[in-house]
Write a protein that holds these residues in place. Structure first.
Motif, PDB file in Angstrom:
ATOM      1  N   UNK A 260      17.996-121.742 -16.966  1.00  0.00           N
ATOM      2  CA  UNK A 260      19.161-122.224 -17.736  1.00  0.00           C
ATOM      3  C   UNK A 260      19.691-121.199 -18.739  1.00  0.00           C
ATOM      4  N   UNK A 261      18.917-120.130 -18.994  1.00  0.00           N
ATOM      5  CA  UNK A 261      19.313-119.114 -19.973  1.00  0.00           C
ATOM      6  C   UNK A 261      20.519-118.318 -19.470  1.00  0.00           C
ATOM      7  N   UNK A 262      21.490-118.111 -20.338  1.00  0.00           N
ATOM      8  CA  UNK A 262      22.709-117.401 -19.968  1.00  0.00           C
ATOM      9  C   UNK A 262      22.408-115.971 -19.512  1.00  0.00           C
ATOM     10  N   UNK A 263      21.522-115.273 -20.223  1.00  0.00           N
ATOM     11  CA  UNK A 263      21.213-113.889 -19.880  1.00  0.00           C
ATOM     12  C   UNK A 263      20.548-113.792 -18.505  1.00  0.00           C
ATOM     13  N   UNK A 264      19.716-114.778 -18.188  1.00  0.00           N
ATOM     14  CA  UNK A 264      19.098-114.778 -16.859  1.00  0.00           C
ATOM     15  C   UNK A 264      20.139-115.018 -15.769  1.00  0.00           C
ATOM     16  N   UNK A 265      21.111-115.855 -16.056  1.00  0.00           N
ATOM     17  CA  UNK A 265      22.182-116.089 -15.081  1.00  0.00           C
ATOM     18  C   UNK A 265      23.031-114.833 -14.891  1.00  0.00           C
ATOM     19  N   UNK A 266      23.266-114.094 -15.973  1.00  0.00           N
ATOM     20  CA  UNK A 266      23.988-112.826 -15.852  1.00  0.00           C
ATOM     21  C   UNK A 266      23.168-111.818 -15.045  1.00  0.00           C
ATOM     22  N   UNK A 267      21.845-111.837 -15.236  1.00  0.00           N
ATOM     23  CA  UNK A 267      20.974-110.956 -14.452  1.00  0.00           C
ATOM     24  C   UNK A 267      21.047-111.317 -12.971  1.00  0.00           C
ATOM     25  N   UNK A 268      21.095-112.605 -12.657  1.00  0.00           N
ATOM     26  CA  UNK A 268      21.261-113.049 -11.260  1.00  0.00           C
ATOM     27  C   UNK A 268      22.547-112.496 -10.665  1.00  0.00           C
ATOM     28  N   UNK A 269      23.626-112.588 -11.431  1.00  0.00           N
ATOM     29  CA  UNK A 269      24.916-112.093 -10.949  1.00  0.00           C
ATOM     30  C   UNK A 269      24.878-110.590 -10.726  1.00  0.00           C
ATOM     31  N   UNK A 270      24.264-109.873 -11.655  1.00  0.00           N
ATOM     32  CA  UNK A 270      24.151-108.416 -11.502  1.00  0.00           C
ATOM     33  C   UNK A 270      23.332-108.061 -10.265  1.00  0.00           C
ATOM     34  N   UNK A 271      22.285-108.841 -10.016  1.00  0.00           N
ATOM     35  CA  UNK A 271      21.443-108.574  -8.842  1.00  0.00           C
ATOM     36  C   UNK A 271      22.238-108.777  -7.555  1.00  0.00           C
ATOM     37  N   UNK A 272      22.968-109.887  -7.469  1.00  0.00           N
ATOM     38  CA  UNK A 272      23.784-110.160  -6.274  1.00  0.00           C
ATOM     39  C   UNK A 272      24.825-109.063  -6.075  1.00  0.00           C
ATOM     40  N   UNK A 273      25.476-108.653  -7.163  1.00  0.00           N
ATOM     41  CA  UNK A 273      26.499-107.611  -7.059  1.00  0.00           C
ATOM     42  C   UNK A 273      25.908-106.279  -6.619  1.00  0.00           C
TER      43      UNK A 273
END
Length: 240
Positions: free
Chosen positions: A113-126
């Motif tokens: 649920x952490x915003x920074x972890x979600x941003x890390x997920x997006x960076x990984x996918x990209x």
């Protein structure tokens, strides 16, 4: 009443045999051309199943489905070359499968649920997207940028061993992202078409799938994937 002569019956039997033989050849040719595509599709199915498992909270299953996709991805190219069935469609299907399993499914292992972890997920996918779409070495048997299945192998096995420890996964994910979008060169190992010991490593990975409840199986995949990341030319180059 219509009587059939022996010669007409023999003619019909020959036609039936010829038709059966032609159908058999067509089935074999279809299987030859699509065996590798079937493996890519299976890889994509593993990725989709992993995504659903992650969203349902089944962390252990999600990780192992990624690792099964890891094995399928190493096999599909070898099968395509072995059967002389390489095609543009097969290459696109392989990329879609890789993006599903090693991009989206693996990124969800980092999701909280952490915003920074979600941003890390997006960076990984990209980073996986960039690696698959834009990175081509132009050199035979070489990749530019770390192949995305190895970061997936490291993250999935580390996640299993640590019980999903997010601090550890964040520390691992950042260098994996940087390696995938780097300009570094990595060998195209072609495990199933290379030295016998590499084939033995792959066979060991298949056996470890049946030991998925044991830590040594996770350690096996972690060492395998990490060795490619840390010592690609020393260990995994075809020139070794």
């Amino acid at each position: 009443m219509i009587l059939l002569s022996p010669s007409s019956g023999l003619f019909q039997c020959k036609n039936h045999l010829l038709l059966s033989d032609r159908t058999g050849r067509q089935i074999k040719e279809f299987a030859r051309k699509n065996a590798a595509n079937a493996l890519s599709m299976a890889n994509m199915v593993m990725g989709m199943a992993s995504i659903l498992s992650s969203l349902s909270g089944h962390h252990h299953a999600a990780c192992w489905l990624v690792l099964i996709g890891y094995l399928l991805d190493l096999a599909d190219g070898a099968v395509a070359r072995r059967l002389d069935a390489c095609s543009a469609l097969g290459a696109k299907l392989d990329d879609f499968a890789d993006f599903t399993t090693f991009g989206i499914a693996t990124s969800l292992l980092l999701r909280t649920p952490n915003l920074m972890d979600n941003l890390l997920c997006m960076c990984y996918v990209l980073s996986v997207f960039v690696r698959l779409c834009f990175y081509s070495s132009g050199i035979p048997f070489m990749y530019r940028g770390l192949p995305c299945l190895y970061p997936s192998g490291i993250l999935a096995s580390a996640s299993l061993l640590s019980g999903g420890n997010m601090v550890l996964l964040r520390v691992i994910a950042v260098p994996m992202i940087l390696a995938m979008i780097s300009q570094s060169f990595y060998p195209h190992d072609r495990i199933l078409e290379s030295q016998p010991w590499k084939k033995a490593v792959y066979a060991g990975g298949v056996l470890m799938v049946f030991c998925s409840s044991f830590s040594p199986a996770c350690i096996y995949y972690l060492l395998w994937s990490a060795s490619y990341f840390l010592f690609p030319m020393l260990i995994w180059s075809n020139k070794v």
